[in-house]
Design a protein around this motif. Sequence first.
Motif, PDB file in Angstrom:
ATOM      1  N   UNK A  38       0.848  -1.197   0.000  1.00  0.00           N
ATOM      2  CA  UNK A  38       0.000   0.000   0.000  1.00  0.00           C
ATOM      3  C   UNK A  38       0.878   1.238   0.000  1.00  0.00           C
ATOM      4  N   UNK A  74       0.964  -5.236   4.087  1.00  0.00           N
ATOM      5  CA  UNK A  74       0.004  -5.804   5.041  1.00  0.00           C
ATOM      6  C   UNK A  74      -0.632  -7.046   4.472  1.00  0.00           C
ATOM      7  N   UNK A 125      -6.943  -8.290  10.560  1.00  0.00           N
ATOM      8  CA  UNK A 125      -7.142  -7.222  11.545  1.00  0.00           C
ATOM      9  C   UNK A 125      -7.195  -5.858  10.877  1.00  0.00           C
ATOM     10  N   UNK A 126      -8.197  -5.693  10.061  1.00  0.00           N
ATOM     11  CA  UNK A 126      -8.347  -4.452   9.335  1.00  0.00           C
ATOM     12  C   UNK A 126      -8.296  -3.243  10.232  1.00  0.00           C
ATOM     13  N   UNK A 127      -7.829  -2.146   9.694  1.00  0.00           N
ATOM     14  CA  UNK A 127      -7.736  -0.916  10.443  1.00  0.00           C
ATOM     15  C   UNK A 127      -6.435  -0.788  11.196  1.00  0.00           C
ATOM     16  N   UNK A 128      -5.451  -1.598  10.849  1.00  0.00           N
ATOM     17  CA  UNK A 128      -4.215  -1.621  11.631  1.00  0.00           C
ATOM     18  C   UNK A 128      -3.028  -1.406  10.702  1.00  0.00           C
ATOM     19  N   UNK A 129      -2.847  -0.176  10.255  1.00  0.00           N
ATOM     20  CA  UNK A 129      -1.710   0.157   9.425  1.00  0.00           C
ATOM     21  C   UNK A 129      -0.508   0.491  10.288  1.00  0.00           C
ATOM     22  N   UNK A 130       0.667   0.000   9.903  1.00  0.00           N
ATOM     23  CA  UNK A 130       1.900   0.327  10.598  1.00  0.00           C
ATOM     24  C   UNK A 130       2.732   1.198   9.671  1.00  0.00           C
ATOM     25  N   UNK A 131       2.884   2.472  10.033  1.00  0.00           N
ATOM     26  CA  UNK A 131       3.616   3.425   9.209  1.00  0.00           C
ATOM     27  C   UNK A 131       5.095   3.432   9.578  1.00  0.00           C
TER      28      UNK A 131
END
Lengths: 112, 115
Positions: A34, A91, A96-102
């Motif tokens: 993404x 990802x 576990x949607x809604x869990x982006x690690x930037x």
Amino acid sequence: DAKTTQPPSMDCAEGRAANLPCNHSTISGNEYVYWYRQIHSQGPQYIIHGLKNNETNEMASLIITEDRKSSTLILPHATLRDTAVYYCIVRVDGNQGGKLIFGQGTELSVKP
Amino acid sequence: NAGVTQTPKFQVLKTGQSMTLQCAQDMNHEYMSWYRQDPGMGLRLIHYSVGAGITDQGEVPNGYNVSRSTTEDFPLRLLSAAPSQTSVYFCASSYSHGATQETQYFGPGTRLLVL
């Protein structure tokens, strides 16, 4: 989720293509790539995502290498408004949607 | 659609005070998240929710509480503010199906200063 590596900063001339690289050498077979960007303290904005094939939308193109260990975001005709921090994130889809690690991202400066 | 809205835009607190940051979305998204962003750094996940009544911790949950009583709202509570919580807070939401889960829509942010 796999770790990504991006250059901290890049410059691009206005009107030229901006090519932003991302290394994700530990990516798994079911992990998507993404791209988001953040323009000067605004909320991040989704750009594009892909799994294996190259993708294109109205904002950008995403080129993923055949081994999927790296990718390149291409802004075909960069404008001054494209100056932003660009984040590459990998990802597992549906995990576990809604869990982006930037990460730290690449700060792109588009110059006149 | 208003998208993702956050209130307040700015807030100054004294150490030890409590407050709630509000987040609402009108897109009927199941997934909602809270992130914080410190100067010169990327976003870090605080808490997230995969649906009404379901929440879980992210990378940096300490000092924050959340609840999700409705699909639309996902407030973030600071029980006893500390200077280390000075940051910009972003709320995000997304659909729950397939790859669109990670196509998150972010709010404009709340800038918090704790003295």
